[in-house]
Design an enzyme around this catalytic site. Structure first.
Site, PDB file in Angstrom:
ATOM      1  N   HIS A 114      -1.180   2.869 -28.018  1.00  0.00           N
ATOM      2  CA  HIS A 114      -2.239   3.771 -28.489  1.00  0.00           C
ATOM      3  C   HIS A 114      -3.565   3.098 -28.837  1.00  0.00           C
ATOM      4  O   HIS A 114      -4.479   3.770 -29.291  1.00  0.00           O
ATOM      5  CB  HIS A 114      -1.727   4.625 -29.656  1.00  0.00           C
ATOM      6  N   HIS A 115      -3.669   1.769 -28.622  1.00  0.00           N
ATOM      7  CA  HIS A 115      -4.977   1.123 -28.859  1.00  0.00           C
ATOM      8  C   HIS A 115      -5.761   0.936 -27.562  1.00  0.00           C
ATOM      9  O   HIS A 115      -6.868   0.414 -27.582  1.00  0.00           O
ATOM     10  CB  HIS A 115      -4.801  -0.250 -29.519  1.00  0.00           C
ATOM     11  N   CYS A 116      -5.186   1.349 -26.432  1.00  0.00           N
ATOM     12  CA  CYS A 116      -5.862   1.142 -25.161  1.00  0.00           C
ATOM     13  C   CYS A 116      -6.533   2.435 -24.718  1.00  0.00           C
ATOM     14  O   CYS A 116      -5.920   3.510 -24.777  1.00  0.00           O
ATOM     15  CB  CYS A 116      -4.865   0.693 -24.098  1.00  0.00           C
ATOM     16  N   ASN A 126      -6.563   4.484 -31.915  1.00  0.00           N
ATOM     17  CA  ASN A 126      -7.954   4.626 -31.466  1.00  0.00           C
ATOM     18  C   ASN A 126      -8.127   4.727 -29.956  1.00  0.00           C
ATOM     19  O   ASN A 126      -9.146   5.223 -29.481  1.00  0.00           O
ATOM     20  CB  ASN A 126      -8.798   3.470 -32.021  1.00  0.00           C
TER      21      ASN A 126
END
Length: 353
Positions: free
Chosen positions: A141-143, A185
Site C-alpha cells: 500500500h505504499h506504492c 499512501n
C-alpha cells in the site's frame, strides 16, 4: 481490453485462497537484513495445511503480473526505474541489493513481488465471483503508479481495483479498508481524485510515511496513538468499518489486513495482541458478509516471526465461524448467517429421522 491470464477461471473445487511458492524471498541470507520475515507467506500456507484446511491442489496458484498487466496502473518510466538495482534497494529497504546485478534482483526480489501482485489481481476477480478471496501475500500500500517505497514495488491494491472497474461488469464502486499500522499512501495517491473509491485508513499517526498530501484521499481517517491496545482499537475498527459501509455500499471491499499492529512490532508502534488481530479480521469479514459485499483480503505488513501463525489462526477462525467457506464460495456472496441456519435446520432434520 486485452485478455489477461490473471482472469482465467480456476477450477471451482479450489478455495479462493491465492498463493505461489514464488512469493517467498530467499537469497543468500539477504532477506535477513530486513526486519521482514521474507518467508512468511509460505509459513501461513504450511500452518493451514497442517490444520487440514487446504491442500496444494485446492488453492489458486498465483501467476506473475506481466509488464502489460502492470501498465494498467504503472508508468513505463517507473517500471524502467526498477531496472536499476539501487532503486530497488531503496524501495525494499535492503541496502546490499544495490550491489547486485539487476537480473539477479529481478529474479530474486522483484519476481516474488510481481507474483504477489498477480495474486492480488486474481483474488479481486475471485472475490467478486465467490463472495470472498484471500491473497496470502500482497497489500503493497505504499506504492503508487509512479513511486515505490516501504518494501512496496508494485501497486497491487490499485491494480486489483482498476482491473475490476475495467473488466468486470457491475463493479463500479470500491471501498479500501486499510488496517495496516502504516498509512496506505500509495493507493491514496492513485485514487486521490477518483470518487468511485472510498478509503478508510487506521494507522499510527507518528510513523512512516506521514504523507500529508495522500491523507486528503482518506474519507475515514482513524489516527492512532503510540501503544494503542485491543479494547480501544477494536472499538474504533468496529465503529468505523460499520460507518464506512453504511455511508457507501461498494461492489467490492479490499481489506488490507496488515499484522504489523502486533504488540512488539519494531515498525508499527501499536500494541495489539494476537487475539486482537484475529478479532479484527472477524469484525471486518462479518461487516462485509452480512451486507453481501464481496471482500478481498491481502496480508500486507507484519514483521515478526510469530506473524505467520497469527494470520493462519485468523483464517481458521473465519472458517470456523462460517464467514469463509468453500461451499459458500461457489454460491456467490450469500449471507453466511442464513446459510448457517439452513445447514443447522438440515442437521436437525437428519437427527429427527
Amino acid at each position: 481490453p486485452h485478455r489477461t491470464e490473471l482472469y482465467e477461471d480456476p477450477p471451482s473445487a479450489c478455495w479462493p485462497i491465492v498463493y505461489s511458492p514464488d512469493y517467498n524471498i530467499t537469497f543468500m541470507g539477504l532477506e535477513k537484513l530486513h526486519p521482514f520475515d521474507a518467508g512468511k507467506w509460505g509459513k501461513v500456507i504450511n500452518f493451514l495445511k497442517e490444520e487440514k484446511l487446504i491442500a496444494d491442489d485446492l488453492i489458486v496458484q498465483a501467476r506473475e503480473a506481466t509488464d502489460e498487466d502492470l501498465l494498467v496502473v504503472h508508468t513505463r518510466r517507473y517500471l524502467n526505474k526498477l531496472k536499476w538495482s539501487f532503486v530497488v534497494a531503496t524501495i525494499t529497504e535492503i541496502p546490499p541489493v544495490a550491489f547486485l546485478p539487476n537480473f539477479v534482483v529481478q529474479r530474486k526480489v522483484l519476481k516474488p513481488l510481481r507474483t504477489q501482485t498477480g495474486g492480488t489481481i486474481m483474488a479481486g476477480k475471485l472475490a467478486v465471483d465467490r463472495g470472498w478471496a484471500i491473497n496470502v501475500g500482497g497489500g503493497f500500500h505504499h506504492c503508487s503508479s509512479d513511486k515505490g517505497g516501504g518494501f512496496c514495488a508494485y501497486a497491487d491494491i490499485t491494480l486489483a481495483i482498476k482491473f475490476l472497474f475495467e473488466r468486470v461488469q457491475g463493479v463500479s464502486k470500491a471501498t479500501i479498508i486499510d488496517l495496516d499500522a502504516h498509512q496506505g499512501n500509495g493507493h491514496e495517491r492513485d485514487f486521490m481524485d477518483d470518487h468511485r473509491v472510498y478509503i478508510m485508513d487506521a494507522y499510527n499517526r507518528y510513523i512512516y510515511p506521514g504523507d500529508g498530501f495522500a491523507k486528503r484521499a482518506i474519507k475515514r481517517k482513524v489516527e492512532l496513538e503510540w501503544g494503542t491496545e485491543d479494547t480501544e482499537y477494536l472499538q474504533k475498527v468496529h465503529t468505523h468499518v460499520e460507518g464506512a459501509l453504511n455511508e457507501l455500499k461498494p461492489d467490492i471491499i479490499v481489506y488490507n489486513a496488515g499484522t504489523d499492529i502486533l504488540d512488539g512490532d519494531p515498525l508499527g508502534g501499536l500494541a495489539i495482541s494476537p487475539q486482537g488481530i484475529v478479532k479484527r479480521d472477524e469484525v471486518v469479514f462479518k461487516a462485509a458478509r452480512s451486507r453481501r459485499i464481496p471482500i478481498l483480503m491481502v496480508t500486507s505488513g507484519g514483521y515478526q516471526k510469530r506473524t505467520a501463525r497469527i494470520i493462519a489462526d485468523s483464517i481458521l477462525n473465519l472458517h470456523n465461524l462460517g464467514l469463509i467457506d468453500k461451499e459458500l464460495a461457489t454460491s456467490g456472496a450469500e449471507n453466511p448467517k442464513v446459510e448457517q441456519m439452513i445447514r443447522d435446520a438440515a442437521k436437525d432434520l437428519t437427527n429427527l429421522s
